[in-house]
Each structure stands twice: as structure tokens, then as C-alpha cells.
Design an enzyme around this catalytic site. Sequence first.
Site, short mmCIF file in Angstrom:
data_model
loop_
_atom_site.label_atom_id
_atom_site.label_comp_id
_atom_site.label_asym_id
_atom_site.label_seq_id
_atom_site.Cartn_x
_atom_site.Cartn_y
_atom_site.Cartn_z
CG ASP A 71 13.54 3.88 3.29
OD1 ASP A 71 12.77 4.83 3.54
OD2 ASP A 71 14.13 3.76 2.21
CB CYS A 122 9.58 -15.51 -18.00
SG CYS A 122 8.72 -14.27 -17.00
CB CYS A 175 7.64 -13.71 -21.10
SG CYS A 175 9.13 -12.87 -20.53
CB CYS A 221 5.84 -12.09 -16.62
SG CYS A 221 6.85 -11.45 -17.98
CG HIS A 267 10.83 -9.93 -17.95
ND1 HIS A 267 10.52 -11.27 -18.00
CD2 HIS A 267 12.19 -9.86 -17.87
CE1 HIS A 267 11.63 -11.98 -17.98
NE2 HIS A 267 12.66 -11.15 -17.90
CG ASP A 325 15.40 -2.32 -0.46
OD1 ASP A 325 15.47 -1.26 -1.10
OD2 ASP A 325 16.07 -2.53 0.57
#
Length: 377
Positions: free
Chosen positions: A90, A303, A308, A305, A334, A265
Site C-alpha cells: 500500500d 480444517c 487443527c 491446517c 489457523h 486484505d
Amino acid sequence: MGAFELKHEDGKARAGILHTAHGDIPTPIFMPVGTVGSVKAIAPDDLAEIGAPIILGNTYHLYLRPGHELVRRHGGLHGFASWPGAILTDSGGFQVFSLSGLRRIQEEGVEFRSHIDGSKHLFTPEKVLEIERALNSDVMMVLDECVPYGADYHYTEKSLALTTRWAQRALKAYPAGTAPNLIFGITQGGFFKDLRTRSIEEICSLDFDGFAIGGLSVGESKPEMYELLDHAAGQLPRDKARYLMGVGTPLDIVTGISMGVDMFDCVLPTRNARNGTLYTSVGKVNIKGAKYADDDSPLDPCCNCYTCRTFSRAYLRHLYVSKELLSFRLNSLHNLTYFLSLVRGARKAILEGTFADYKAHIESLYPEEVAMAQGTC
């Protein structure tokens, strides 16, 4: 071929591809925020494992520390941070304007004092892109003025005109297409629909690679934000990427997608992770709750990930209440996985023509936020 390819539409929702020098980005996309060249508590290999194709860096912070010339000498932000994927930076405009009493807006640019040591600096449209070219970000945002919520019509109109002049100067200094870095313009206009339309007409007449909607989520109510977003998003060019800056609850994202936005974002997933608020397939989980103290189940059985598939809710709660730093990493890992899965699910639904059902399912997980968005609570 342009920087953006629109592949499919389902209502106003869009699935596309943003082509960058560091890879193609499937949209809709959520970009993890790495303000100073690092997503808090997360390493680049974590980001690669969860499939993040693009992250966001902050021009203001990287300019002040460690300095853009140092970053240039170390191979740009990709080399310096050892991140092989794409990066959007940005302009730093929001951070500068949030300094309030420490900055002064003028035609040339924005004069401000560093929040670190009080030193004086000047950001001009040309200087900002010079910094971003040194960082070698794949998508560079131009300098704009982010109008505070509550600004009156006269101030907003003057600010809009200044943002347009700055955008023109930025493109004159760094014409689009002269380097692999993409350049996005930012539309403003405050909370006046006619000024939003005017800003879109002016900014989108310029040869940018994509366009952003700025100046939302600055203190307004959810109904106000969604009304202005719906007004603005559909007026942006169909053949260019559309980016909603700094907005990002799960409900905000699916609502933005339903209005035609491609890129998002927000610091929310990592910030909330550090505060113990986790997003799952069944809604939010406040992991600090005593009811999880002896809960041997995974945080989210849907999930895959690392968090998890490896740890129990009881262990995650233990880490959090013990103030162990590993809590930051596992919770953030996560939440970012959830947000990336959210936009991947949205893309799949758009391509299959089932986005309305997908949006309704996500809304069912956040009834209180839906009520706020509808102004019923």
C-alpha cells in the site's frame, strides 16, 4: 493480455486471475498483511503451506525502518523477506493520514513526522512509487488521501480532486507497463455517492492496472459501508482487478465478493488470533473459554491446517492462558487458513454458479454480524 483476466461471473460475483511478476493470483483473494515484511508470528514456509499466493507490505513502515534502499540492496522485499510469492504494497497514505497532528497535507504531497523518532519526511506521489519500486512489489498502490469519517462535502470534494491530481502525477512519473510492477489507482469520495462516482470516473480514466476502493471501514456503520461499497464496486471497470482496502471480516468478504470485489486484505485474522478469537466452519471460537480446558477435539474438524490436524482445543487454550508465544503462531496459522479457504470456496462457488448458496451458508455462521449489517441490532 492485460494484468487481469475475468474468467466467470455469478451475478455480480467474479472469478478471475491477476497476472503478476511473481505468479498468477486466482481471485477472489485474501491477502495476509505483512506490515513490515513479516506476517505476524508466521514464517514464509507457513504461508506457502497454506497456499497464500500474495501478501501485503506497508510502504510507510518499511520506508522508516529498515529503509527502502537497504531493502533494494538485499534483493527487494522478496529477497529480503525470503518470500517467493507476490507482494502488494500500500502507499502508506492511510498510516500517514492517521498521524493527524503529525502531518500536513499540501499540493506537493504529505509532510509528516515519524512515529518512531519524530524526524520530518515528505511523501509525494512520485516518492511513494520510488519507494515501492525499490521494494519491488508486484502491485504498487499510489498515494491518496483517506478522508476521515464525518468529513463534510466541501472537504471531501477538495480531497477527491487532490487524490486525482496525485494519481496523474504518479502515472506520469511511472507510466503503467514500463516495468513488471503493476500500479493500482485508488478511488475515494467519502460518504457521498455523487463524489464516489466522480472519483471513479476520474481515477478510472487513467491507465492503471487495477483499481481500489479506499476510505471505507473508517468508523461508519455496517449498513453505511455496504451501501457505499455496492454503489462503488459495480462502477469500476469490468476488465480490471477491483480491490477493497483494509476490510475483512468473513461476512465483509463474502458481501464484497457478491458486489463484484476481487481482492481483500485485513489484519483481523492475525490480530484476533493473538487475542484468542478463531474462525471455524461452525462459527467463531473464543479459545480462552473455560469450556475448552478439557476438550480433546480439534479446533475445526473440517480444517486440514497444521494446528487443527495436530493439536486439541484443550492444548490451544492452555497455550493461550499460559501466554505462550506458540499460541500466536498456531492460532494465526489457523485463522489465515480459514480466510484463504473462504475465498477459495467463494471462487469455486462462482465457477459452479452456486455463489448465492455459499454466501447464505457463511452468513448463517455469523448471525450477530448479519443483524448489524442489516441495522436490526
